[in-house]
Each structure stands twice: as C-alpha cells, then as structure tokens.
Write a protein that holds these residues in place. Structure first.
Motif, mmCIF file in Angstrom:
data_model
loop_
_atom_site.group_PDB
_atom_site.id
_atom_site.type_symbol
_atom_site.label_atom_id
_atom_site.label_comp_id
_atom_site.label_asym_id
_atom_site.label_seq_id
_atom_site.Cartn_x
_atom_site.Cartn_y
_atom_site.Cartn_z
ATOM 1 N N TYR A 164 0.713 -1.035 0.033
ATOM 2 C CA TYR A 164 -0.157 0.122 -0.076
ATOM 3 C C TYR A 164 0.732 1.483 -0.152
ATOM 4 C CZ TYR A 164 -3.865 -3.368 0.700
ATOM 5 O OH TYR A 164 -4.712 -4.218 0.703
ATOM 6 N N LYS A 264 -10.311 -7.070 -6.491
ATOM 7 C CA LYS A 264 -10.309 -5.813 -5.864
ATOM 8 C C LYS A 264 -9.427 -4.854 -6.283
ATOM 9 C CE LYS A 264 -11.848 -6.803 -1.055
ATOM 10 N NZ LYS A 264 -11.271 -6.706 0.518
ATOM 11 N N THR A 266 -7.297 -1.221 -5.396
ATOM 12 C CA THR A 266 -7.191 -0.482 -4.135
ATOM 13 C C THR A 266 -6.132 0.610 -4.301
ATOM 14 O OG1 THR A 266 -7.699 -2.693 -2.930
ATOM 15 C CG2 THR A 266 -6.841 -0.622 -1.815
ATOM 16 N N ASP A 267 -6.320 1.378 -3.771
ATOM 17 C CA ASP A 267 -5.319 2.638 -3.799
ATOM 18 C C ASP A 267 -3.974 2.337 -2.958
ATOM 19 O OD1 ASP A 267 -6.873 4.519 -5.383
ATOM 20 O OD2 ASP A 267 -7.543 5.717 -3.866
ATOM 21 N N ARG A 271 -5.115 5.181 3.277
ATOM 22 C CA ARG A 271 -6.609 5.240 3.133
ATOM 23 C C ARG A 271 -7.082 4.100 2.369
ATOM 24 N NH1 ARG A 271 -10.361 9.459 3.405
ATOM 25 N NH2 ARG A 271 -12.445 8.405 2.990
ATOM 26 N N GLY A 272 -6.320 3.706 1.124
ATOM 27 C CA GLY A 272 -6.805 2.822 0.463
ATOM 28 C C GLY A 272 -6.776 1.265 0.944
ATOM 29 N N LEU A 274 -7.786 0.990 4.327
ATOM 30 C CA LEU A 274 -8.996 0.858 4.977
ATOM 31 C C LEU A 274 -10.180 0.654 4.447
ATOM 32 C CD1 LEU A 274 -7.873 3.784 7.810
ATOM 33 C CD2 LEU A 274 -7.787 1.344 8.085
ATOM 34 N N ASP A 275 -10.022 1.264 3.185
ATOM 35 C CA ASP A 275 -11.418 1.345 2.425
ATOM 36 C C ASP A 275 -11.602 0.127 1.645
ATOM 37 O OD1 ASP A 275 -11.696 4.102 2.703
ATOM 38 O OD2 ASP A 275 -10.987 4.581 0.871
ATOM 39 N N SER A 276 -10.410 -0.853 1.469
ATOM 40 C CA SER A 276 -10.661 -2.121 1.074
ATOM 41 C C SER A 276 -11.565 -3.063 2.249
ATOM 42 C CB SER A 276 -9.400 -2.781 1.186
ATOM 43 O OG SER A 276 -8.670 -3.024 2.131
ATOM 44 N N LYS A 278 -14.375 -1.702 3.461
ATOM 45 C CA LYS A 278 -15.811 -1.444 3.694
ATOM 46 C C LYS A 278 -16.628 -2.405 2.786
ATOM 47 C CE LYS A 278 -14.513 3.559 3.947
ATOM 48 N NZ LYS A 278 -14.662 4.918 3.054
ATOM 49 N N ASN A 281 -18.186 -2.202 -1.461
ATOM 50 C CA ASN A 281 -17.063 -1.358 -1.862
ATOM 51 C C ASN A 281 -17.075 -1.520 -3.573
ATOM 52 O OD1 ASN A 281 -14.559 -0.427 -3.172
ATOM 53 N ND2 ASN A 281 -13.391 -1.378 -1.471
ATOM 54 N N ASN A 283 -15.205 -0.705 -5.638
ATOM 55 C CA ASN A 283 -14.002 -1.227 -6.349
ATOM 56 C C ASN A 283 -13.860 -2.647 -6.249
ATOM 57 O OD1 ASN A 283 -12.928 1.256 -7.631
ATOM 58 N ND2 ASN A 283 -12.569 1.935 -5.657
#
Length: 301
Positions: A164, A264, A266-267, A271-272, A274-276, A278, A281, A283
């Motif tokens: 990441y 998936k 992911t950035d 932050r990316g 953590l967003d993974s 959710k 999603n 994405n």
C-alpha cells in the motif's frame, strides 16, 4: 511466450540444488464464468490459465542435541497468468500477470515448546510488459510458534509489506495440524489456507481431497496516472489423484470447483487499505463459481 520461457529458465537453472529441495510445478485452469459488480449486475465473463513454479531449498540445516531443527532456507515462487475476458471484465482485469518472489527464511528453536520463524524478501507483481520500480513489493514476517502437540502448531507474529505504498506492519497468525495414519488430515494456515484429507491406495497411488483452499495473485497497475493494487483471491475445492514415480517424485491431476474469484482494485495508500474493508465497495467485483482443473509435478514433499 517470452515470459513463460523466462519462468521455466529460472526453475530449470535450480536443478543442481533439487536433490535437497522441495519443488512443485503446476498449471491450473479456471473455465469461463460471468463477471459481476458490487451490486450483483452481470457485465462480461472470463477464464484464467495459471502456471506456477515453487522451489524451497536449504542453505544451512542442523539439529541441536534435543533434535530440534535450526535452518536457513531460500524460496523462489513464480506464477504467470493469462486472463481471457469479455465485456466489463476485459476493462477491469489485466490480460497477463507475473508474480515472482524470492525469500530467505530462518527457523530456530527458542525452548522445548517455542520456536522462531523469520522471513525477508521481495518480488515483482505486474503485467509482464509493465514492470517498473513500483512493481517491486517487499515482504517480511516474524512468527513465534508454539507446539501444542507433536503434530500441531500455532503461531502469532507480525508481517511487513509495502503493497500500500508505505511500509506497513500487520498482525499474523498461523496454524498447522497433520494427523498420521491410514487417513492423513492436514490443516495449513501459514502462507494461505488449506484443509485436506488424503489416503494411499497401494504403494504408488495417493488420493487427496482438498475441502478448501484459498490463494491468489496481485499486480501493481496504473489507473489514470495513479498507482493501485489489483488483487485476485480464489477459493475452491478439488480432488487430486497422485501417482508416485518414486519416494520423492509424484505426478498429479486435480478436478473440482472454484467457488470464489474476487477482484479488488485498491489505492496504494493507508486510506486505500482501510477502504478495502468497507462493505459495498464499488471497487470490488467477482466471477461466478466455475469448474477447476490442474496438473503438475511435486518433488521432495
């Protein structure tokens, strides 16, 4: 094909050390299935061919006066995948992926029950024609292993990754159990996750049923000039007959089903990461369940 020849060259160049190594070479096929977005809408389809080679060989091995193992080992893992996709699946997924990593690992006893396993390495995770410095990902781990029984171990520790973008340390656990006898049961939660049961039919044939196995691939990609991680997780079950050529070498074929192939994007940022986690999603995508076929060779297992 040049990338495939490159993988084969790496594996074949290690044959001088195979006498003391564990080697596995196989090819897998996931037949075509529908491609769905996070809302369950179908848009496209795709299949997957994957060729893999794995070699673990000792650099230094000895036993102490209690019979406990002290070792340094090196492991080379290479996987090359071809993805044939249609519709939205062709826009989200890459056509080719190369995952090739090298790790040095160390095992040493700490006491009668405790031991330490540490590992450090890195690899290339990319489309073969898009390899850059960003495609190189590092990894490491330190695990403290406790022997619950002679055939059962549990471990806890931490892993290091820069998948990441920034180096991150994350908790890790592992569990290994092998029962011996006419029916052999294995539960392995170290590198991935696998639970299987096997039995021998005569001296040459071994039949193994894998109830569940999870693995995957990853690739660093550029989307609108931004570095992202493309990851594919697969979960399946299959039956594998093995034919043992000799004590160390076996050929096998597998047939079964792949129940999950999740994608998936992911950035490469905290932050990316953590967003993974959710729900819903946007994405995330997945392929419908499909069949599964594989064939390969094992040495030293």
């Amino acid at each position: 094909m040049k990338n495939l020849y490159f993988i084969l060259w790496i594996v074949l160049s290690l044959f001088p050390v195979f006498t003391f190594a564990q080697v596995k070479i196989d090819t897998e096929f996931f037949p075509e299935s529908s491609f769905r977005d996070a809302d369950g809408n179908t848009n496209g389809s795709g299949n997957l061919w994957k060729m893999s080679g794995n070699c673990t060989f000792p650099l230094f091995v000895k036993h102490n006066d209690k019979g406990q193992l002290y070792a340094w080992t090196a492991t080379l893992n290479c996987s090359y995948a071809l993805l044939e996709n249609k519709g939205l699946a062709s826009k989200i997924n890459q056509e080719k992926m190369l995952n090739c990593s090298f790790n040095i690992s160390h095992l040493r006893p700490l006491s009668h029950k405790w031991s330490l396993i540490s590992s450090l390495g890195g690899g290339i995770y990319s489309a073969p024609n898009e390899i850059t410095l960003n495609s190189v990902l590092a990894n490491g781990a330190v695990l403290f292993i406790y022997k619950l029984r002679k055939n059962m171990e549990i471990g806890i520790g931490a892993g290091l990754t820069n998948s990441y973008g920034i180096p991150m340390v994350m908790p890790m656990i592992c569990f290994n159990w092998i029962s011996s006898g006419k029916v052999e049961i294995k539960v392995d939660m170290s590198n991935a996750m696998k639970a299987s049961v096997a039995t021998r039919i005569g001296k040459k044939i071994k039949l193994e049923l894998t109830a569940i196995e999870m693995n995957g691939m990853a690739s660093v990609v550029q989307v609108n000039g931004k570095s992202k991680i493309y990851s594919s997780a697969m979960l399946g079950s299959y039956l594998c007959p093995e034919y043992h050529i000799n004590e160390k070498t076996a050929l096998y074929i597998c047939a079964g089903g792949n129940w999950l192939r999740e994608i998936k994007l992911t950035d490469r940022s905290f932050r990316g990461f953590l967003d993974s986690f959710k729900e819903n999603n946007k994405n995330e995508w997945r392929f419908n369940p499909s069949g599964y076929l594989a064939a390969g060779l094992k040495y030293g297992f």
